[in-house]
Write a protein that holds these residues in place. Structure first.
Motif, PDB file in Angstrom:
ATOM      1  N   THR A 156      -6.192 -13.246  -6.982  1.00 16.44           N
ATOM      2  CA  THR A 156      -5.927 -12.098  -7.856  1.00 16.44           C
ATOM      3  C   THR A 156      -4.488 -11.611  -7.701  1.00 16.44           C
ATOM      4  OG1 THR A 156      -6.924 -10.742  -6.106  1.00 16.44           O
ATOM      5  CG2 THR A 156      -8.291 -11.257  -7.998  1.00 16.44           C
ATOM      6  N   PRO A 157      -3.911 -11.062  -8.779  1.00 17.25           N
ATOM      7  CA  PRO A 157      -2.477 -10.721  -8.762  1.00 17.25           C
ATOM      8  C   PRO A 157      -2.169  -9.262  -8.439  1.00 17.25           C
ATOM      9  CG  PRO A 157      -3.267 -10.682 -11.003  1.00 17.25           C
ATOM     10  CD  PRO A 157      -4.467 -10.988 -10.142  1.00 17.25           C
ATOM     11  N   LYS A 158      -3.110  -8.538  -7.851  1.00 18.15           N
ATOM     12  CA  LYS A 158      -2.844  -7.123  -7.584  1.00 18.15           C
ATOM     13  C   LYS A 158      -3.013  -6.791  -6.099  1.00 18.15           C
ATOM     14  CE  LYS A 158      -3.342  -4.878 -12.052  1.00 18.15           C
ATOM     15  NZ  LYS A 158      -3.910  -3.746 -12.783  1.00 18.15           N
ATOM     16  N   TRP A 159      -2.073  -7.262  -5.312  1.00 18.56           N
ATOM     17  CA  TRP A 159      -2.004  -6.847  -3.911  1.00 18.56           C
ATOM     18  C   TRP A 159      -1.195  -5.559  -3.803  1.00 18.56           C
ATOM     19  CZ3 TRP A 159      -2.427 -10.107   0.918  1.00 18.56           C
ATOM     20  CH2 TRP A 159      -3.344 -11.155   0.738  1.00 18.56           C
ATOM     21  N   ILE A 160      -0.187  -5.443  -4.654  1.00 18.00           N
ATOM     22  CA  ILE A 160       0.698  -4.278  -4.657  1.00 18.00           C
ATOM     23  C   ILE A 160       0.879  -3.791  -6.092  1.00 18.00           C
ATOM     24  CG2 ILE A 160       3.101  -3.533  -4.359  1.00 18.00           C
ATOM     25  CD1 ILE A 160       1.894  -3.654  -1.720  1.00 18.00           C
ATOM     26  N   THR A 161       0.835  -2.491  -6.277  1.00 15.39           N
ATOM     27  CA  THR A 161       1.243  -1.887  -7.551  1.00 15.39           C
ATOM     28  C   THR A 161       2.293  -0.825  -7.238  1.00 15.39           C
ATOM     29  OG1 THR A 161      -0.518  -0.218  -7.448  1.00 15.39           O
ATOM     30  CG2 THR A 161      -0.988  -2.250  -8.657  1.00 15.39           C
ATOM     31  N   GLY A 162       3.183  -0.587  -8.180  1.00 17.04           N
ATOM     32  CA  GLY A 162       4.238   0.397  -7.933  1.00 17.04           C
ATOM     33  C   GLY A 162       4.913   0.840  -9.209  1.00 17.04           C
ATOM     34  N   LYS A 163       5.801   1.793  -9.054  1.00 14.14           N
ATOM     35  CA  LYS A 163       6.594   2.295 -10.171  1.00 14.14           C
ATOM     36  C   LYS A 163       8.062   1.966  -9.927  1.00 14.14           C
ATOM     37  CE  LYS A 163       3.502   6.031 -11.585  1.00 14.14           C
ATOM     38  NZ  LYS A 163       3.376   7.487 -11.865  1.00 14.14           N
ATOM     39  N   ILE A 164       8.716   1.479 -10.970  1.00 12.62           N
ATOM     40  CA  ILE A 164      10.115   1.065 -10.840  1.00 12.62           C
ATOM     41  C   ILE A 164      10.991   1.864 -11.809  1.00 12.62           C
ATOM     42  CG2 ILE A 164       9.646  -1.255  -9.978  1.00 12.62           C
ATOM     43  CD1 ILE A 164       9.836  -2.313 -12.812  1.00 12.62           C
ATOM     44  N   HIS A 169      11.554  -5.589   1.886  1.00 13.68           N
ATOM     45  CA  HIS A 169      11.679  -5.041   0.528  1.00 13.68           C
ATOM     46  C   HIS A 169      11.226  -6.039  -0.540  1.00 13.68           C
ATOM     47  CE1 HIS A 169      13.947  -1.964   2.626  1.00 13.68           C
ATOM     48  NE2 HIS A 169      14.788  -2.876   3.071  1.00 13.68           N
ATOM     49  N   LEU A 170      10.017  -6.553  -0.350  1.00 13.77           N
ATOM     50  CA  LEU A 170       9.480  -7.580  -1.245  1.00 13.77           C
ATOM     51  C   LEU A 170       9.385  -7.089  -2.689  1.00 13.77           C
ATOM     52  CD1 LEU A 170       8.208 -10.408  -1.531  1.00 13.77           C
ATOM     53  CD2 LEU A 170       5.988  -9.366  -0.997  1.00 13.77           C
ATOM     54  N   THR A 171       8.901  -5.874  -2.894  1.00 17.77           N
ATOM     55  CA  THR A 171       8.728  -5.351  -4.252  1.00 17.77           C
ATOM     56  C   THR A 171      10.064  -5.243  -4.978  1.00 17.77           C
ATOM     57  OG1 THR A 171       6.851  -4.056  -3.418  1.00 17.77           O
ATOM     58  CG2 THR A 171       7.693  -3.496  -5.598  1.00 17.77           C
ATOM     59  N   GLU A 172      11.086  -4.768  -4.290  1.00 15.19           N
ATOM     60  CA  GLU A 172      12.407  -4.618  -4.905  1.00 15.19           C
ATOM     61  C   GLU A 172      13.003  -5.975  -5.265  1.00 15.19           C
ATOM     62  OE1 GLU A 172      16.753  -2.612  -3.845  1.00 15.19           O
ATOM     63  OE2 GLU A 172      14.959  -2.037  -2.724  1.00 15.19           O
ATOM     64  N   ARG A 173      12.809  -6.955  -4.411  1.00 15.18           N
ATOM     65  CA  ARG A 173      13.335  -8.299  -4.707  1.00 15.18           C
ATOM     66  C   ARG A 173      12.647  -8.898  -5.927  1.00 15.18           C
ATOM     67  NH1 ARG A 173      14.520 -11.658   0.864  1.00 15.18           N
ATOM     68  NH2 ARG A 173      15.524  -9.985   2.045  1.00 15.18           N
ATOM     69  N   ILE A 174      11.338  -8.706  -6.021  1.00 17.81           N
ATOM     70  CA  ILE A 174      10.600  -9.238  -7.162  1.00 17.81           C
ATOM     71  C   ILE A 174      10.997  -8.516  -8.446  1.00 17.81           C
ATOM     72  CG2 ILE A 174       8.289  -9.394  -8.188  1.00 17.81           C
ATOM     73  CD1 ILE A 174       7.202  -9.994  -5.414  1.00 17.81           C
ATOM     74  N   ALA A 175      11.141  -7.191  -8.369  1.00 18.21           N
ATOM     75  CA  ALA A 175      11.480  -6.401  -9.548  1.00 18.21           C
ATOM     76  C   ALA A 175      12.855  -6.762 -10.103  1.00 18.21           C
ATOM     77  CB  ALA A 175      11.436  -4.914  -9.210  1.00 18.21           C
ATOM     78  N   ASN A 176      13.792  -7.155  -9.236  1.00 19.53           N
ATOM     79  CA  ASN A 176      15.166  -7.444  -9.676  1.00 19.53           C
ATOM     80  C   ASN A 176      15.449  -8.930  -9.876  1.00 19.53           C
ATOM     81  OD1 ASN A 176      16.795  -4.804  -9.641  1.00 19.53           O
ATOM     82  ND2 ASN A 176      15.649  -4.702  -7.723  1.00 19.53           N
ATOM     83  N   PHE A 177      14.398  -9.752  -9.808  1.00 13.23           N
ATOM     84  CA  PHE A 177      14.599 -11.195  -9.991  1.00 13.23           C
ATOM     85  C   PHE A 177      15.006 -11.505 -11.432  1.00 13.23           C
ATOM     86  CE2 PHE A 177      12.853 -15.451 -10.980  1.00 13.23           C
ATOM     87  CZ  PHE A 177      13.633 -16.199 -10.109  1.00 13.23           C
ATOM     88  N   ARG A 178      16.166 -12.121 -11.587  1.00 15.17           N
ATOM     89  CA  ARG A 178      16.713 -12.515 -12.898  1.00 15.17           C
ATOM     90  C   ARG A 178      16.820 -11.340 -13.863  1.00 15.17           C
ATOM     91  NH1 ARG A 178      13.837 -18.440 -14.055  1.00 15.17           N
ATOM     92  NH2 ARG A 178      14.998 -19.596 -12.447  1.00 15.17           N
TER      93      ARG A 178
END
Length: 231
Positions: free
Chosen positions: A30-38, A163-172
């Motif tokens: 499943t794809p929801k281990w983390i949810t957040g606001k950016i 900072h996994l979430t930040e890295r994913i959010a700023n990918f490309r």
């Protein structure tokens, strides 16, 4: 043949081991281990947005071990997109740590199934080798539970320290995104529940090794012969 009490405990332990296996498989898929606001920081800075206007620049993100999605809000409405962690994004993350998390969970799946099989074996008969008996079941549960704990701890480290979430959010991304909040979701807690099931199994196996005294009924006490009294 094991007693009725031990049969029940090992049968219950086998069900718990299988439940742990299911929990880990579901969590990994499943794809929801983390949810957040950016927050789209670049967009907000360009228009010099004030606090009431920042709502137009706040989007959402969610992800698991293999895939996820996000809603980008940069002042022109929300834009939905989905992404996969492999094979490109993982190179921008802490690759070794991310792969290690998946490997720990795969090891936990393997030992959960081994524990399931050995619990059934102990429920059916008394093994002649210690490794196949309660000691072996304890070992497999310890390894499975320990692997899940390592995976959960590593994932928390990736989120909070790397900072996994930040890295994913700023990918490309051309614009810069800032993480306003993030929280662990149900899929993450399924792994925590899986580790707990193995702790419960260890407790059940420990209880199965206790030799409870047999309670004599009145009928058994009444059936005393004269020869018994002489002795």
């Amino acid at each position: 043949m094991p007693g009725c009490f031990k049969k029940t405990l090992f049968a219950l332990a086998s069900l718990i081991s299988f439940a742990s296996f299911i929990l880990i498989v579901v969590a990994m898929g499943t794809p929801k281990w983390i949810t957040g606001k950016i927050l789209c920081k670049t967009g907000a800075d360009l228009v010099n947005a004030t606090d009431p206007e920042l709502v137009k620049f706040i989007g959402e993100i969610y992800y698991g071990l293999f895939r996820g999605g996000k809603i980008r809000q940069c002042g022109l409405g929300g834009r939905r997109s989905k992404f996969t962690i492999f094979p490109h994004m993982v190179k921008k993350l802490n690759t070794g740590l991310h792969v290690m998390i998946i490997m720990f969970l795969c090891v936990a799946i393997f030992f959960s199934l081994v524990s399931f099989g050995f619990c059934i074996l102990n429920a059916i008969k008394v093994p002649y080798r210690a490794i196949k008996g309660p000691a072996g079941v304890c070992l497999w549960n310890f390894l499975a539970g320990g692997s899940v704990v390592l995976a959960v701890t590593s994932f928390m480290a990736a989120v909070k320290l790397h900072h996994l979430t930040e890295r994913i959010a700023n990918f490309r991304e051309i614009f810069q995104f800032v993480i306003l909040e993030e929280q662990f979701e149900d899929c993450f807690w399924l792994c925590v529940a899986s580790a707990t099931t193995h702790a419960v199994n260890l407790l059940l196996i420990a209880i199965s090794g206790i030799n409870f005294p047999k309670i004599k009924t009145k009928t058994e006490e009444a059936n005393v012969t004269a020869e018994d009294i002489m002795y």
